[in-house]
Design a protein around this motif. Sequence first.
Motif, PDB file in Angstrom:
ATOM      1  N   GLN A  39       3.594  30.737 -15.437  1.00 15.50           N
ATOM      2  CA  GLN A  39       2.751  31.818 -15.932  1.00 15.50           C
ATOM      3  C   GLN A  39       1.301  31.801 -15.439  1.00 15.50           C
ATOM      4  OE1 GLN A  39       3.906  34.528 -17.712  1.00 15.50           O
ATOM      5  NE2 GLN A  39       5.807  33.607 -17.023  1.00 15.50           N
ATOM      6  N   ALA A  61       7.704  38.600 -14.404  1.00 13.53           N
ATOM      7  CA  ALA A  61       7.133  37.919 -15.574  1.00 13.53           C
ATOM      8  C   ALA A  61       5.801  37.242 -15.275  1.00 13.53           C
ATOM      9  CB  ALA A  61       8.129  36.889 -16.104  1.00 13.53           C
ATOM     10  N   LYS A  63       2.522  37.518 -15.022  1.00 13.41           N
ATOM     11  CA  LYS A  63       1.456  38.461 -15.380  1.00 13.41           C
ATOM     12  C   LYS A  63       0.097  38.119 -14.785  1.00 13.41           C
ATOM     13  CE  LYS A  63       4.346  40.823 -17.752  1.00 13.41           C
ATOM     14  NZ  LYS A  63       5.006  41.929 -17.096  1.00 13.41           N
ATOM     15  N   ASN A  64      -0.128  36.871 -14.359  1.00 13.38           N
ATOM     16  CA  ASN A  64      -1.408  36.476 -13.768  1.00 13.38           C
ATOM     17  C   ASN A  64      -1.406  36.552 -12.250  1.00 13.38           C
ATOM     18  OD1 ASN A  64      -2.942  35.892 -16.107  1.00 13.38           O
ATOM     19  ND2 ASN A  64      -1.763  34.024 -16.387  1.00 13.38           N
ATOM     20  N   LYS A  86       5.354  46.955 -11.978  1.00 13.28           N
ATOM     21  CA  LYS A  86       5.464  46.060 -13.133  1.00 13.28           C
ATOM     22  C   LYS A  86       4.266  45.128 -13.253  1.00 13.28           C
ATOM     23  CE  LYS A  86      10.445  46.177 -13.090  1.00 13.28           C
ATOM     24  NZ  LYS A  86      11.687  45.501 -12.793  1.00 13.28           N
ATOM     25  N   LEU A  87       3.624  44.854 -12.108  1.00  9.31           N
ATOM     26  CA  LEU A  87       2.450  43.973 -12.069  1.00  9.31           C
ATOM     27  C   LEU A  87       1.322  44.712 -11.354  1.00  9.31           C
ATOM     28  CD1 LEU A  87       4.235  40.678 -10.974  1.00  9.31           C
ATOM     29  CD2 LEU A  87       3.403  41.223 -13.255  1.00  9.31           C
TER      30      LEU A  87
END
Length: 110
Positions: A39, A61, A63-64, A86-87
């Motif tokens: 993450q 997934a 997100k960073n 999505k990102l």
Amino acid sequence: KLVDNKAMAAIGELKNLKRLSLSGANINDSGLAFIRNMQELEFLNLARTGVTTEGLAQLAALKNLKSLYLFETSVDSSKAVALKAKLPGVHVETGRIIVPILEGDTSRLK
């Protein structure tokens, strides 16, 4: 090419890693499964690996994530836009840059 899908299990345990360059590694979509829990990852270089467009979904997934490099992969650059949706903060670079021909471009000279 010391890094392969099997080694990715150990790399995936480095939860606080911010930058990961796997350029030229012998990995494919199976290896990406271990990255999705990292993450804190901000930079990911997958150039010259066996990852595909379908495998990119596993990265949604992260997100960073800010930079994703996919030079010389089989990733369809037009479909990589789905990951960007999505990102939204990620810069996806496939290396397939199309430069338009401008009116005064010297390549137009005969």
